[in-house]
Design a protein around this motif. Sequence first.
Motif, PDB file in Angstrom:
ATOM      1  N   PRO A 294       6.497 -36.732  -7.836  1.00  0.00           N
ATOM      2  CA  PRO A 294       5.211 -36.037  -7.647  1.00  0.00           C
ATOM      3  C   PRO A 294       5.350 -34.675  -6.975  1.00  0.00           C
ATOM      4  O   PRO A 294       4.564 -33.768  -7.249  1.00  0.00           O
ATOM      5  N   GLU A 295       6.331 -34.509  -6.097  1.00  0.00           N
ATOM      6  CA  GLU A 295       6.499 -33.229  -5.423  1.00  0.00           C
ATOM      7  C   GLU A 295       6.893 -32.108  -6.386  1.00  0.00           C
ATOM      8  O   GLU A 295       6.679 -30.925  -6.110  1.00  0.00           O
ATOM      9  N   LEU A 296       7.432 -32.488  -7.528  1.00  0.00           N
ATOM     10  CA  LEU A 296       7.883 -31.506  -8.516  1.00  0.00           C
ATOM     11  C   LEU A 296       6.938 -31.410  -9.705  1.00  0.00           C
ATOM     12  O   LEU A 296       7.277 -30.824 -10.738  1.00  0.00           O
ATOM     13  N   ALA A 297       5.727 -31.938  -9.574  1.00  0.00           N
ATOM     14  CA  ALA A 297       4.818 -32.088 -10.709  1.00  0.00           C
ATOM     15  C   ALA A 297       4.452 -30.775 -11.382  1.00  0.00           C
ATOM     16  O   ALA A 297       4.139 -30.740 -12.571  1.00  0.00           O
ATOM     17  N   SER A 298       4.516 -29.677 -10.654  1.00  0.00           N
ATOM     18  CA  SER A 298       4.123 -28.385 -11.227  1.00  0.00           C
ATOM     19  C   SER A 298       5.265 -27.683 -11.957  1.00  0.00           C
ATOM     20  O   SER A 298       5.070 -26.601 -12.507  1.00  0.00           O
ATOM     21  N   LEU A 299       6.437 -28.294 -11.983  1.00  0.00           N
ATOM     22  CA  LEU A 299       7.626 -27.634 -12.520  1.00  0.00           C
ATOM     23  C   LEU A 299       7.931 -28.083 -13.948  1.00  0.00           C
ATOM     24  O   LEU A 299       7.471 -29.133 -14.397  1.00  0.00           O
TER      25      LEU A 299
ATOM     26  N   ALA B  87      13.171 -25.335  -9.167  1.00  0.00           N
ATOM     27  CA  ALA B  87      12.789 -24.252 -10.082  1.00  0.00           C
ATOM     28  C   ALA B  87      13.998 -23.388 -10.410  1.00  0.00           C
ATOM     29  O   ALA B  87      14.189 -22.960 -11.555  1.00  0.00           O
ATOM     30  N   GLY B  88      14.830 -23.130  -9.411  1.00  0.00           N
ATOM     31  CA  GLY B  88      16.034 -22.356  -9.637  1.00  0.00           C
ATOM     32  C   GLY B  88      17.000 -23.039 -10.581  1.00  0.00           C
ATOM     33  O   GLY B  88      17.534 -22.412 -11.514  1.00  0.00           O
ATOM     34  N   PHE B  89      17.235 -24.332 -10.378  1.00  0.00           N
ATOM     35  CA  PHE B  89      18.111 -25.068 -11.274  1.00  0.00           C
ATOM     36  C   PHE B  89      17.534 -25.127 -12.688  1.00  0.00           C
ATOM     37  O   PHE B  89      18.274 -25.036 -13.681  1.00  0.00           O
TER      38      PHE B  89
END
Length: 426
Positions: A39-44, A199-201
């Motif tokens: 969930p912490e990465l949901a916007s990616l 996001a960088g990866f």
Amino acid sequence: MSSRTVAVTGLGLVTPAGIGVGENWQRICGGRSAAARDPELASLPVDISCRVPGFEPVARLGATHARRLDRHVQFALVAAAEALVDAGLDHETWDGARVAVVMGTGAGGPGSSYTQHQRLIDHGSAKVSAHALPMLLPNMVAGQLAIDFHATGPNLVTCTACAAGTTAIGMARYLLLSGACDVAVTGGAEAAVNPLFMAGFARLGALSRRLDEPARASRPFDAARDGFVAGEGAAVLVMERVDDAHARRAGVHGYLAGYGASADAHHVTAPEPDGRGTEQAMRAALADAGAEPGDVGHVNAHGTSTPLNDLTEALALWRIFGDGVVVTSTKGVTGHMLGATGAVEAVYTLLALKNQCVPPTANVEKLDPDIPVEIATGAVQLRPMSLAINNSCGFGGQNAALLFSRDAGSSPSSPRSLSTPRETAG
């Protein structure tokens, strides 16, 4: 070999495969992936990761202590506590001046950096934690271990990207052999799964895009691999000189007999195409131990599940070992824990030696036909072996390899053993 060999007397793990060595080994042998939607990465563009399950820092460390520490340091403290109990050492009574702490991390506290930067932007400088700097500085994982466990000997952090934990263990061995310490608390820790890092990866194209089936996304050496799954965790090993460990009749998990390191000197992110740097590090570890390739039965490979790494590493392995070793990558279960991964996989390599078995590489459905070495798949393989290598690589062309031995001459106590599941991996 024995004059340059050190004993591993304590192990501690906090990883996506579980909290504690026993829980980890059961899951690694079962080949069950820890990857899930995050969930912490949901916007990616990529929102899958391998998180440590059920980790409650307040319950384990206390509210005040936990609040002041970055997540990777929290992991390291819990892993270190397990390792010291396992080694039978009491930090309240030991001579702290003779205890070194050498830890590896690729990034320090990027989670704290991200959180505190968001506070600065959203609420102003008054809301930035007074502990922001200690939380994000890379050296603090070793510094905090020293504070909590009264270790006043040499204290340092290695930062060799995804080889950092492996490098730390190699450096700790040097300190023991030089006489600079009698006990080394060493390993690696990382907690970099946050939107900025991921996001960088993703922009680099390094992450798997198998979003519809995250548990099958990390698939080292598989023909359909398309990138790694990011993970988090920590491993701590307690190491001592062999004579010292035997003199106090410590239980010994295994012995670190050789260490090698190299630089590709090729590219900031891509491995050298022929794997020459990786090969150089492994050959250096063999030479350091006075061992031959034919002595080695197992390699825990870096095996990230990226198209380039897996192929170049396999080519290096083939040139050294041919078909004489069984290779596994445990990242199919844990994902890639970045700077912690080498230390975690060092523990798995020791457990494979002790239990005389090779855990499977999870999610290999069709082996890449260009991979020339034997890859362990499907289920645990029972295999007699006396030496095994743990291999790590990192951005900037950083390579490191550890050669572990099951035995180091006569020992007053047999290595402790954990039960190994015999069922087929799920």
